[in-house]
Design a protein around this motif. Sequence first.
Motif, PDB file in Angstrom:
ATOM      1  N   ASP A 149     -24.653  12.340  11.489  1.00  0.00           N
ATOM      2  CA  ASP A 149     -24.866  13.157  12.691  1.00  0.00           C
ATOM      3  C   ASP A 149     -26.341  13.348  13.023  1.00  0.00           C
ATOM      4  O   ASP A 149     -26.670  13.819  14.119  1.00  0.00           O
ATOM      5  CB  ASP A 149     -24.198  14.529  12.531  1.00  0.00           C
ATOM      6  CG  ASP A 149     -22.690  14.402  12.568  1.00  0.00           C
ATOM      7  OD1 ASP A 149     -22.203  13.436  13.186  1.00  0.00           O
ATOM      8  OD2 ASP A 149     -22.002  15.249  11.968  1.00  0.00           O
ATOM      9  N   VAL A 150     -27.216  12.977  12.097  1.00  0.00           N
ATOM     10  CA  VAL A 150     -28.650  13.065  12.395  1.00  0.00           C
ATOM     11  C   VAL A 150     -28.996  12.193  13.606  1.00  0.00           C
ATOM     12  O   VAL A 150     -29.976  12.453  14.311  1.00  0.00           O
ATOM     13  CB  VAL A 150     -29.495  12.679  11.154  1.00  0.00           C
ATOM     14  CG1 VAL A 150     -29.479  11.171  10.924  1.00  0.00           C
ATOM     15  CG2 VAL A 150     -30.933  13.172  11.303  1.00  0.00           C
ATOM     16  N   LEU A 151     -28.166  11.184  13.869  1.00  0.00           N
ATOM     17  CA  LEU A 151     -28.412  10.329  15.046  1.00  0.00           C
ATOM     18  C   LEU A 151     -28.377  11.144  16.339  1.00  0.00           C
ATOM     19  O   LEU A 151     -29.116  10.858  17.283  1.00  0.00           O
ATOM     20  CB  LEU A 151     -27.361   9.210  15.125  1.00  0.00           C
ATOM     21  CG  LEU A 151     -27.551   8.024  14.185  1.00  0.00           C
ATOM     22  CD1 LEU A 151     -26.324   7.114  14.256  1.00  0.00           C
ATOM     23  CD2 LEU A 151     -28.820   7.249  14.527  1.00  0.00           C
ATOM     24  N   VAL A 152     -27.519  12.165  16.373  1.00  0.00           N
ATOM     25  CA  VAL A 152     -27.430  13.013  17.574  1.00  0.00           C
ATOM     26  C   VAL A 152     -28.692  13.865  17.695  1.00  0.00           C
ATOM     27  O   VAL A 152     -29.284  13.981  18.778  1.00  0.00           O
ATOM     28  CB  VAL A 152     -26.167  13.903  17.525  1.00  0.00           C
ATOM     29  CG1 VAL A 152     -26.106  14.802  18.744  1.00  0.00           C
ATOM     30  CG2 VAL A 152     -24.922  13.027  17.427  1.00  0.00           C
ATOM     31  N   ALA A 153     -29.129  14.435  16.563  1.00  0.00           N
ATOM     32  CA  ALA A 153     -30.367  15.234  16.576  1.00  0.00           C
ATOM     33  C   ALA A 153     -31.551  14.366  16.981  1.00  0.00           C
ATOM     34  O   ALA A 153     -32.450  14.801  17.716  1.00  0.00           O
ATOM     35  CB  ALA A 153     -30.597  15.855  15.200  1.00  0.00           C
ATOM     36  N   MET A 154     -31.558  13.123  16.514  1.00  0.00           N
ATOM     37  CA  MET A 154     -32.649  12.201  16.884  1.00  0.00           C
ATOM     38  C   MET A 154     -32.638  11.931  18.388  1.00  0.00           C
ATOM     39  O   MET A 154     -33.670  11.984  19.043  1.00  0.00           O
ATOM     40  CB  MET A 154     -32.508  10.875  16.126  1.00  0.00           C
ATOM     41  CG  MET A 154     -32.853  10.968  14.651  1.00  0.00           C
ATOM     42  SD  MET A 154     -32.306   9.466  13.807  1.00  0.00           S
ATOM     43  CE  MET A 154     -33.183   9.621  12.241  1.00  0.00           C
ATOM     44  N   MET A 155     -31.450  11.647  18.914  1.00  0.00           N
ATOM     45  CA  MET A 155     -31.381  11.348  20.340  1.00  0.00           C
ATOM     46  C   MET A 155     -31.850  12.550  21.163  1.00  0.00           C
ATOM     47  O   MET A 155     -32.629  12.398  22.128  1.00  0.00           O
ATOM     48  CB  MET A 155     -29.956  10.975  20.737  1.00  0.00           C
ATOM     49  CG  MET A 155     -29.802  10.576  22.185  1.00  0.00           C
ATOM     50  SD  MET A 155     -30.683   9.038  22.569  1.00  0.00           S
ATOM     51  CE  MET A 155     -29.430   7.833  22.103  1.00  0.00           C
TER      52      MET A 155
ATOM     53  N   VAL B 228     -16.868   4.250  10.233  1.00  0.00           N
ATOM     54  CA  VAL B 228     -16.444   5.164  11.304  1.00  0.00           C
ATOM     55  C   VAL B 228     -17.395   6.361  11.474  1.00  0.00           C
ATOM     56  O   VAL B 228     -17.777   6.684  12.611  1.00  0.00           O
ATOM     57  CB  VAL B 228     -14.980   5.620  11.097  1.00  0.00           C
ATOM     58  CG1 VAL B 228     -14.633   6.765  12.031  1.00  0.00           C
ATOM     59  CG2 VAL B 228     -14.040   4.436  11.330  1.00  0.00           C
ATOM     60  N   PRO B 229     -17.841   7.012  10.379  1.00  0.00           N
ATOM     61  CA  PRO B 229     -18.717   8.184  10.600  1.00  0.00           C
ATOM     62  C   PRO B 229     -19.998   7.842  11.348  1.00  0.00           C
ATOM     63  O   PRO B 229     -20.362   8.534  12.309  1.00  0.00           O
ATOM     64  CB  PRO B 229     -19.011   8.670   9.171  1.00  0.00           C
ATOM     65  CG  PRO B 229     -17.828   8.203   8.375  1.00  0.00           C
ATOM     66  CD  PRO B 229     -17.469   6.872   8.957  1.00  0.00           C
TER      67      PRO B 229
ATOM     68  N   ALA C 191     -23.042   7.564  16.464  1.00  0.00           N
ATOM     69  CA  ALA C 191     -23.789   6.757  17.443  1.00  0.00           C
ATOM     70  C   ALA C 191     -23.198   6.940  18.848  1.00  0.00           C
ATOM     71  O   ALA C 191     -23.935   6.959  19.839  1.00  0.00           O
ATOM     72  CB  ALA C 191     -23.770   5.281  17.029  1.00  0.00           C
ATOM     73  N   ILE C 192     -21.878   7.079  18.923  1.00  0.00           N
ATOM     74  CA  ILE C 192     -21.244   7.303  20.234  1.00  0.00           C
ATOM     75  C   ILE C 192     -21.598   8.697  20.755  1.00  0.00           C
ATOM     76  O   ILE C 192     -21.903   8.875  21.943  1.00  0.00           O
ATOM     77  CB  ILE C 192     -19.720   7.099  20.132  1.00  0.00           C
ATOM     78  CG1 ILE C 192     -19.433   5.608  19.904  1.00  0.00           C
ATOM     79  CG2 ILE C 192     -19.020   7.597  21.389  1.00  0.00           C
ATOM     80  CD1 ILE C 192     -17.974   5.277  19.614  1.00  0.00           C
ATOM     81  N   ASP C 193     -21.609   9.689  19.863  1.00  0.00           N
ATOM     82  CA  ASP C 193     -22.026  11.048  20.280  1.00  0.00           C
ATOM     83  C   ASP C 193     -23.474  11.026  20.782  1.00  0.00           C
ATOM     84  O   ASP C 193     -23.810  11.705  21.759  1.00  0.00           O
ATOM     85  CB  ASP C 193     -21.897  12.038  19.121  1.00  0.00           C
ATOM     86  CG  ASP C 193     -20.446  12.313  18.758  1.00  0.00           C
ATOM     87  OD1 ASP C 193     -19.559  11.983  19.572  1.00  0.00           O
ATOM     88  OD2 ASP C 193     -20.204  12.843  17.657  1.00  0.00           O
ATOM     89  N   ALA C 194     -24.315  10.250  20.106  1.00  0.00           N
ATOM     90  CA  ALA C 194     -25.718  10.145  20.538  1.00  0.00           C
ATOM     91  C   ALA C 194     -25.787   9.478  21.913  1.00  0.00           C
ATOM     92  O   ALA C 194     -26.557   9.899  22.788  1.00  0.00           O
ATOM     93  CB  ALA C 194     -26.522   9.358  19.514  1.00  0.00           C
ATOM     94  N   TYR C 195     -24.968   8.449  22.098  1.00  0.00           N
ATOM     95  CA  TYR C 195     -24.945   7.776  23.412  1.00  0.00           C
ATOM     96  C   TYR C 195     -24.576   8.765  24.528  1.00  0.00           C
ATOM     97  O   TYR C 195     -25.154   8.727  25.624  1.00  0.00           O
ATOM     98  CB  TYR C 195     -23.953   6.608  23.409  1.00  0.00           C
ATOM     99  CG  TYR C 195     -23.821   5.993  24.780  1.00  0.00           C
ATOM    100  CD1 TYR C 195     -24.776   5.098  25.234  1.00  0.00           C
ATOM    101  CD2 TYR C 195     -22.775   6.346  25.638  1.00  0.00           C
ATOM    102  CE1 TYR C 195     -24.691   4.564  26.516  1.00  0.00           C
ATOM    103  CE2 TYR C 195     -22.689   5.823  26.913  1.00  0.00           C
ATOM    104  CZ  TYR C 195     -23.645   4.926  27.344  1.00  0.00           C
ATOM    105  OH  TYR C 195     -23.573   4.411  28.615  1.00  0.00           O
TER     106      TYR C 195
END
Length: 212
Positions: A80-86, A129-130, A135-139
Amino acid sequence: MDVLLLGASGRIGRRVVTELLDRGHDVTGVSRSGEIDGFDDAAFTAVAGDATDPDDVARLATGHDAVGSALGPAADASPDVLVAMMEAVVEGMRRASVDRLVWTGGAGILSVGPDTRLIETEEFPDEWVPVASAAIDAYDRLEAADDLRWTYLAPAALIEPGERTGEYRTARGELVTDDAGDSYISMEDFAVAFVDELEQGDAVHAALGVGY
Ligand SMILES: NC(=O)c1ccc[n+]([C@@H]2O[C@H](COP(=O)([O-])OP(=O)(O)OC[C@H]3O[C@@H](n4cnc5c(N)ncnc54)[C@H](OP(=O)(O)O)[C@@H]3O)[C@@H](O)[C@H]2O)c1
């Protein structure tokens, strides 16, 4: 072009740095430590920064023509850090008044048939999947940022170190597969597609699949 590259110490990021430098661009490469070895080039500067911190992103992005991302979750981080990054990258770019972003995403979001994303297929490995969901949430965060000129570049299902052929194909929102149905791209050719998109910018506000 003067490019801030987040994730420049990573597997894909290093190849993007090489491609940018080979084409004569200036690159500021970011990692958490600020130590990125292997680039003995006056056009390359390594700096430390936290891509989850909008203040850091704003400070680093200021004065650059574009921001690139080859960010991925660190080994000890939640996907989920990908979402924080985005969120931090979008906010930091706004503060820095830099509006061009090319983001390395995931293949899971790409369409493989009518109303079916790759992540929804039986063949998609459970262990991915996680990170693919994150990555989709970040998109989704990126898609809402229509004040930025962004491109979400999603690799083929399989991306590995390989050869730079200079060849690749893209498809808007779709997984790219070859005649045998395989979806593959070398990291080197993904880097070619990444820098082509930064230079030409012809897929703004689009998710592009990249493969052979
Ligand atoms: N088929 C596919 O869809 C597919 C396959 C592979 C990869 N990908 C995606 O492509 C992206 C890159 O993959 P990769 O294999 O090249 O990743 P990687 O080798 O793990 O590199 C990740 C990069 O992110 C940086 N990073 C991590 N946390 C950071 C933070 N808080 N602040 C600043 N930098 C940070 C790392 O820097 P330091 O650790 O040095 O600080 C490193 O440069 C990922 O998003 C991944 O999900 C997609």
